[in-house]
Motif scaffolding. Structure first.
Motif, mmCIF file in Angstrom:
data_model
loop_
_atom_site.group_PDB
_atom_site.id
_atom_site.type_symbol
_atom_site.label_atom_id
_atom_site.label_comp_id
_atom_site.label_asym_id
_atom_site.label_seq_id
_atom_site.Cartn_x
_atom_site.Cartn_y
_atom_site.Cartn_z
ATOM 1 N N ASN A 46 0.823 -1.218 0.000
ATOM 2 C CA ASN A 46 0.000 0.000 0.000
ATOM 3 C C ASN A 46 0.859 1.272 0.000
ATOM 4 N N SER A 47 2.166 1.153 0.194
ATOM 5 C CA SER A 47 3.070 2.299 0.151
ATOM 6 C C SER A 47 3.812 2.413 -1.178
ATOM 7 N N ALA A 48 3.449 1.595 -2.156
ATOM 8 C CA ALA A 48 4.135 1.602 -3.447
ATOM 9 C C ALA A 48 3.969 2.948 -4.132
ATOM 10 N N LYS A 49 5.053 3.406 -4.752
ATOM 11 C CA LYS A 49 5.028 4.657 -5.512
ATOM 12 C C LYS A 49 5.656 4.393 -6.879
ATOM 13 N N GLY A 50 5.566 5.346 -7.748
ATOM 14 C CA GLY A 50 6.062 5.193 -9.110
ATOM 15 C C GLY A 50 7.576 5.098 -9.173
ATOM 16 N N CYS A 51 8.061 4.215 -10.029
ATOM 17 C CA CYS A 51 9.488 4.061 -10.274
ATOM 18 C C CYS A 51 9.999 5.368 -10.887
ATOM 19 N N GLU A 52 11.166 5.815 -10.487
ATOM 20 C CA GLU A 52 11.736 7.067 -10.992
ATOM 21 C C GLU A 52 12.143 6.957 -12.459
ATOM 22 N N ILE A 53 12.227 5.735 -12.981
ATOM 23 C CA ILE A 53 12.667 5.546 -14.365
ATOM 24 C C ILE A 53 11.482 5.319 -15.293
ATOM 25 N N CYS A 54 10.617 4.369 -14.932
ATOM 26 C CA CYS A 54 9.518 4.003 -15.834
ATOM 27 C C CYS A 54 8.135 4.394 -15.301
ATOM 28 N N PHE A 55 8.063 4.906 -14.102
ATOM 29 C CA PHE A 55 6.832 5.403 -13.469
ATOM 30 C C PHE A 55 5.804 4.320 -13.145
ATOM 31 N N LYS A 56 6.187 3.052 -13.190
ATOM 32 C CA LYS A 56 5.287 1.967 -12.773
ATOM 33 C C LYS A 56 5.341 1.859 -11.253
ATOM 34 N N PRO A 57 4.236 1.448 -10.615
ATOM 35 C CA PRO A 57 4.251 1.298 -9.149
ATOM 36 C C PRO A 57 5.284 0.259 -8.713
ATOM 37 N N SER A 58 6.046 0.593 -7.690
ATOM 38 C CA SER A 58 7.105 -0.285 -7.214
ATOM 39 C C SER A 58 7.173 -0.252 -5.698
ATOM 40 N N THR A 59 7.530 -1.400 -5.112
ATOM 41 C CA THR A 59 7.712 -1.475 -3.661
ATOM 42 C C THR A 59 9.192 -1.528 -3.300
ATOM 43 N N SER A 60 10.070 -1.437 -4.288
ATOM 44 C CA SER A 60 11.509 -1.446 -4.043
ATOM 45 C C SER A 60 12.023 -0.025 -3.942
ATOM 46 N N VAL A 61 12.860 0.211 -2.938
ATOM 47 C CA VAL A 61 13.410 1.543 -2.708
ATOM 48 C C VAL A 61 14.916 1.412 -2.539
ATOM 49 N N LEU A 62 15.666 2.331 -3.143
ATOM 50 C CA LEU A 62 17.099 2.434 -2.891
ATOM 51 C C LEU A 62 17.314 3.594 -1.936
ATOM 52 N N VAL A 63 18.027 3.324 -0.828
ATOM 53 C CA VAL A 63 18.216 4.295 0.239
ATOM 54 C C VAL A 63 19.707 4.417 0.523
ATOM 55 N N THR A 64 20.174 5.634 0.810
ATOM 56 C CA THR A 64 21.563 5.812 1.214
ATOM 57 C C THR A 64 21.760 5.253 2.616
ATOM 58 N N PRO A 65 22.996 4.903 2.971
ATOM 59 C CA PRO A 65 23.226 4.324 4.309
ATOM 60 C C PRO A 65 22.808 5.240 5.455
ATOM 61 N N ASP A 66 22.933 6.547 5.268
ATOM 62 C CA ASP A 66 22.537 7.463 6.344
ATOM 63 C C ASP A 66 21.073 7.878 6.242
ATOM 64 N N LYS A 67 20.343 7.295 5.303
ATOM 65 C CA LYS A 67 18.904 7.489 5.100
ATOM 66 C C LYS A 67 18.531 8.951 4.809
ATOM 67 N N GLN A 68 19.444 9.673 4.169
ATOM 68 C CA GLN A 68 19.146 11.057 3.807
ATOM 69 C C GLN A 68 18.446 11.143 2.454
ATOM 70 N N ASP A 69 18.694 10.176 1.578
ATOM 71 C CA ASP A 69 18.112 10.239 0.247
ATOM 72 C C ASP A 69 17.574 8.861 -0.129
ATOM 73 N N PHE A 70 16.518 8.846 -0.960
ATOM 74 C CA PHE A 70 15.936 7.591 -1.414
ATOM 75 C C PHE A 70 15.219 7.829 -2.731
ATOM 76 N N PHE A 71 14.985 6.733 -3.458
ATOM 77 C CA PHE A 71 14.119 6.792 -4.631
ATOM 78 C C PHE A 71 13.579 5.396 -4.927
ATOM 79 N N TYR A 72 12.373 5.380 -5.501
ATOM 80 C CA TYR A 72 11.717 4.126 -5.846
ATOM 81 C C TYR A 72 12.236 3.654 -7.194
ATOM 82 N N VAL A 73 12.416 2.339 -7.301
ATOM 83 C CA VAL A 73 12.930 1.757 -8.535
ATOM 84 C C VAL A 73 12.354 0.347 -8.688
ATOM 85 N N CYS A 74 12.099 -0.060 -9.918
ATOM 86 C CA CYS A 74 11.577 -1.405 -10.188
ATOM 87 C C CYS A 74 12.673 -2.453 -9.969
#
Length: 155
Positions: free
Chosen positions: A15-43
Motif C-alpha cells: 500500500n506504500s508503493a510509488k512510481g518508479c523514478e525511471i519508468c513510473f510503474k508502481p514499485s515497492t523497491s526503494v534504494l536508500v543511502t546508508p545514512d537514510k538522507q536520500d531515497f528513490f523508488y525503482v523497479c
C-alpha cells in the motif's frame, strides 16, 4: 557535500508503493543511502540492469553464509545417521528379548508397520529436499552502486 554512491535495497508495503523514478510503474523497491538522507523508488527489473546499477558484494559475508549452510547440512546428515543407528540398536535389543513364537508373529506386524513408516519417511525426505532446493529470497544483492551516465551536456 556529495552523496556516496552506495545504495541499500529495501522493500516497502504494497500500500506504500510509488512510481518508479525511471519508468513510473508502481514499485515497492526503494534504494536508500546508508545514512537514510536520500531515497528513490525503482523497479526490481532495473536493479538487474547492469547499465543502471551494479551490486556491491561482500565476499566475506557470502563465504560465511556458504560455510554455515555446509555446516547445517553436515549436522543434518549426522543426525540422520545417528537416528538410524539408534533405531537399529533398539531393533536388535528387541529381537533378543523375544521368544521364537512371539518373534514370528511380531515380525509380520513389524514388516507391515515398517512398510508404512518407510513410506512416511520417504515422503518426509522428499518434502525436505524440495524446500532445500528452493532459492532463498535473501540471496538477492542488497547493496548497489549506481552507474555513471555517459551523457554530457554542453551548455
Amino acid at each position: 557535500m556529495s552523496i556516496p554512491n552506495i545504495w541499500h535495497h529495501r522493500k516497502v508495503a504494497d500500500n506504500s508503493a510509488k512510481g518508479c523514478e525511471i519508468c513510473f510503474k508502481p514499485s515497492t523497491s526503494v534504494l536508500v543511502t546508508p545514512d537514510k538522507q536520500d531515497f528513490f523508488y525503482v523497479c526490481p527489473a532495473h536493479l538487474k540492469d547492469r547499465g543502471f546499477c551494479s551490486p556491491i558484494i561482500d565476499h566475506d559475508a557470502v563465504a560465511a553464509a556458504k560455510k554455515k549452510k555446509e555446516m547445517d547440512e553436515e549436522v543434518e546428515r549426522l543426525k540422520k545417521e545417528y537416528e538410524e543407528k539408534q533405531r537399529k540398536k533398539k531393533e536388535k535389543e528387541a529381537e533378543k528379548e523375544k521368544d521364537k513364537d512371539k518373534d514370528k508373529e511380531q515380525e509380520k506386524d513389524k514388516k507391515e508397520s515398517k512398510g508404512k513408516n518407510d513410506e512416511k519417511d520417504e515422503k518426509k525426505e522428499d518434502s525436505t529436499s524440495n524446500t532445500k532446493n528452493q532459492p532463498d529470497v535473501e540471496e538477492e544483492p542488497r547493496v548497489f552502486a549506481l552507474q555513471r551516465l555517459g551523457i554530457h551536456l554542453n551548455l
